[in-house]
Design a protein around this motif. Structure first.
Motif, PDB file in Angstrom:
ATOM      1  N   TYR A  22       0.902  -1.091   0.085  1.00 12.41           N
ATOM      2  CA  TYR A  22       0.119   0.005  -0.032  1.00 12.41           C
ATOM      3  C   TYR A  22       0.916   1.296   0.081  1.00 12.41           C
ATOM      4  O   TYR A  22       0.649   2.440  -0.718  1.00 12.41           O
ATOM      5  CB  TYR A  22      -1.030  -0.020   1.218  1.00 12.41           C
ATOM      6  CG  TYR A  22      -1.686   1.194   1.283  1.00 12.41           C
ATOM      7  CD1 TYR A  22      -2.894   1.434   0.437  1.00 12.41           C
ATOM      8  CD2 TYR A  22      -1.226   2.117   2.285  1.00 12.41           C
ATOM      9  CE1 TYR A  22      -3.501   2.710   0.507  1.00 12.41           C
ATOM     10  CE2 TYR A  22      -2.164   3.323   2.370  1.00 12.41           C
ATOM     11  CZ  TYR A  22      -3.106   3.573   1.650  1.00 12.41           C
ATOM     12  OH  TYR A  22      -3.869   4.846   1.576  1.00 12.41           O
ATOM     13  N   GLU A  23       1.872   1.338   0.807  1.00 13.90           N
ATOM     14  CA  GLU A  23       2.994   2.335   1.019  1.00 13.90           C
ATOM     15  C   GLU A  23       3.543   2.678  -0.448  1.00 13.90           C
ATOM     16  O   GLU A  23       3.847   3.648  -0.914  1.00 13.90           O
ATOM     17  CB  GLU A  23       3.835   2.238   1.999  1.00 13.90           C
ATOM     18  CG  GLU A  23       3.068   2.003   3.367  1.00 13.90           C
ATOM     19  CD  GLU A  23       4.251   1.772   4.436  1.00 13.90           C
ATOM     20  OE1 GLU A  23       4.440   2.413   5.429  1.00 13.90           O
ATOM     21  OE2 GLU A  23       5.001   0.675   4.183  1.00 13.90           O
ATOM     22  N   LYS A  25       2.624   1.785  -3.510  1.00  9.91           N
ATOM     23  CA  LYS A  25       1.531   2.100  -4.282  1.00  9.91           C
ATOM     24  C   LYS A  25       1.273   3.766  -4.435  1.00  9.91           C
ATOM     25  O   LYS A  25       1.279   4.597  -5.074  1.00  9.91           O
ATOM     26  CB  LYS A  25       0.181   1.718  -4.221  1.00  9.91           C
ATOM     27  CG  LYS A  25      -0.957   2.096  -5.244  1.00  9.91           C
ATOM     28  CD  LYS A  25      -2.254   2.604  -4.739  1.00  9.91           C
ATOM     29  CE  LYS A  25      -3.365   3.074  -5.475  1.00  9.91           C
ATOM     30  NZ  LYS A  25      -3.061   3.892  -6.844  1.00  9.91           N
ATOM     31  N   ARG A  26       1.213   4.319  -2.868  1.00  8.68           N
ATOM     32  CA  ARG A  26       0.849   5.681  -2.746  1.00  8.68           C
ATOM     33  C   ARG A  26       2.184   6.409  -3.073  1.00  8.68           C
ATOM     34  O   ARG A  26       2.193   7.413  -3.616  1.00  8.68           O
ATOM     35  CB  ARG A  26       0.635   5.841  -1.080  1.00  8.68           C
ATOM     36  CG  ARG A  26      -0.322   6.872  -0.787  1.00  8.68           C
ATOM     37  CD  ARG A  26      -0.694   6.997   0.908  1.00  8.68           C
ATOM     38  NE  ARG A  26       0.605   6.958   1.496  1.00  8.68           N
ATOM     39  CZ  ARG A  26       0.465   6.651   2.641  1.00  8.68           C
ATOM     40  NH1 ARG A  26      -0.217   6.042   3.307  1.00  8.68           N
ATOM     41  NH2 ARG A  26       1.692   6.731   3.171  1.00  8.68           N
ATOM     42  N   ASP A  29       2.386   6.976  -6.838  1.00  6.23           N
ATOM     43  CA  ASP A  29       1.725   7.944  -7.211  1.00  6.23           C
ATOM     44  C   ASP A  29       1.919   9.364  -7.045  1.00  6.23           C
ATOM     45  O   ASP A  29       1.766  10.072  -7.664  1.00  6.23           O
ATOM     46  CB  ASP A  29       0.173   7.447  -7.030  1.00  6.23           C
ATOM     47  CG  ASP A  29      -0.271   6.089  -7.397  1.00  6.23           C
ATOM     48  OD1 ASP A  29       0.395   5.705  -8.352  1.00  6.23           O
ATOM     49  OD2 ASP A  29      -1.414   5.744  -6.895  1.00  6.23           O
ATOM     50  N   GLU A  30       2.617   9.497  -5.729  1.00  4.17           N
ATOM     51  CA  GLU A  30       3.020  10.809  -5.421  1.00  4.17           C
ATOM     52  C   GLU A  30       4.261  11.209  -6.263  1.00  4.17           C
ATOM     53  O   GLU A  30       4.403  12.314  -6.640  1.00  4.17           O
ATOM     54  CB  GLU A  30       3.681  10.734  -3.848  1.00  4.17           C
ATOM     55  CG  GLU A  30       2.238  10.949  -3.113  1.00  4.17           C
ATOM     56  CD  GLU A  30       2.711  10.848  -1.550  1.00  4.17           C
ATOM     57  OE1 GLU A  30       3.929  10.794  -1.267  1.00  4.17           O
ATOM     58  OE2 GLU A  30       1.706  10.433  -0.742  1.00  4.17           O
ATOM     59  N   PRO A  37      -1.694   6.234 -12.377  1.00  2.20           N
ATOM     60  CA  PRO A  37      -1.504   5.681 -11.106  1.00  2.20           C
ATOM     61  C   PRO A  37      -1.378   3.878 -11.283  1.00  2.20           C
ATOM     62  O   PRO A  37      -2.152   3.603 -12.160  1.00  2.20           O
ATOM     63  CB  PRO A  37      -2.879   6.089 -10.523  1.00  2.20           C
ATOM     64  CG  PRO A  37      -3.372   7.138 -11.369  1.00  2.20           C
ATOM     65  CD  PRO A  37      -3.104   7.016 -12.640  1.00  2.20           C
ATOM     66  N   ASP A  68      -1.238  -7.102   1.915  1.00  2.00           N
ATOM     67  CA  ASP A  68      -1.016  -5.472   1.988  1.00  2.00           C
ATOM     68  C   ASP A  68      -0.454  -5.361   3.438  1.00  2.00           C
ATOM     69  O   ASP A  68       0.020  -4.345   3.672  1.00  2.00           O
ATOM     70  CB  ASP A  68      -2.291  -4.687   1.815  1.00  2.00           C
ATOM     71  CG  ASP A  68      -3.548  -5.303   2.699  1.00  2.00           C
ATOM     72  OD1 ASP A  68      -3.253  -6.506   3.400  1.00  2.00           O
ATOM     73  OD2 ASP A  68      -4.278  -4.934   2.904  1.00  2.00           O
TER      74      ASP A  68
END
Length: 181
Positions: A22-23, A25-26, A29-30, A37, A68
């Motif tokens: 999850y981290e 992916k974030r 995208d940042e 994305p 995850d």
């Protein structure tokens, strides 16, 4: 490799320390704000391949378990692979693979000169509007370094397209004068 290399981007994001899917992916995208994305499924599938190839290793799980909740860390092999990728120069593309280019060529083939010209003018207007949006992104005080670098990259490419559209409009007009004096 064509397009963004997701495995190498994930390796790069893990270079600073272990992270959960999850981290990752974030962070992707940042850091790549103008890229498409990443889907969670793509993150986990890529992590699975990286783990299979010995480039990352599971570095512990939270009590909740599940994909995850697994943190992944770069292995020595992963760091070497990342370094090799970063030091390999990308070949400048000698061919033009662009929908814009193809559309202009086809417009010149099938349309009369006025329709081809109006297509070029409409396309130029769309490019100009997008340039204005990106310039606004850069001027935003809340813009991150990633936002500004991504906007610069897009602006440079749009500038090149705009110069080419302008040149092509001139050529269409010259050609029209030659064919129909």
């Amino acid at each position: 490799m064509g397009g963004v290399s997701t495995p190498h981007v994930l390796l790069g994001l893990l270079a600073a320390g272990s992270r959960h899917g999850y981290e990752l992916k974030r962070a992707h995208d940042e850091r790549l704000p103008r890229a498409r994305p990443l889907a969670f499924g793509q993150v986990y599938a890529t992590l699975g391949r990286l783990e299979r190839d010995g480039l990352v290793a599971a570095a512990g799980q939270d009590r909740a378990g599940g994909p995850d909740r697994t943190a992944y860390a770069l292995t020595d092999h992963g760091r070497t692979t990342l370094d090799q990728w970063l030091t390999t120069v990308e070949p400048p593309m000698p061919y033009v693979a662009s929908t814009l280019f193809a559309k202009v060529v086809v417009a010149l083939l099938v349309a009369d000169v006025d329709r081809a010209r109006s297509y070029l003018i409409a396309q130029r207007a769309a490019h100009t509007a997008r340039l204005r949006e990106l310039t606004t992104v850069k001027a935003d005080p809340a813009a991150t370094l990633s936002d500004v670098v991504a906007a610069d990259f897009a602006i440079s490419h749009l500038d090149a397209d705009l110069r080419w559209l302008h040149t092509t409009l001139g050529r269409v007009a010259d050609w029209h004068r030659e064919v129909h004096p």
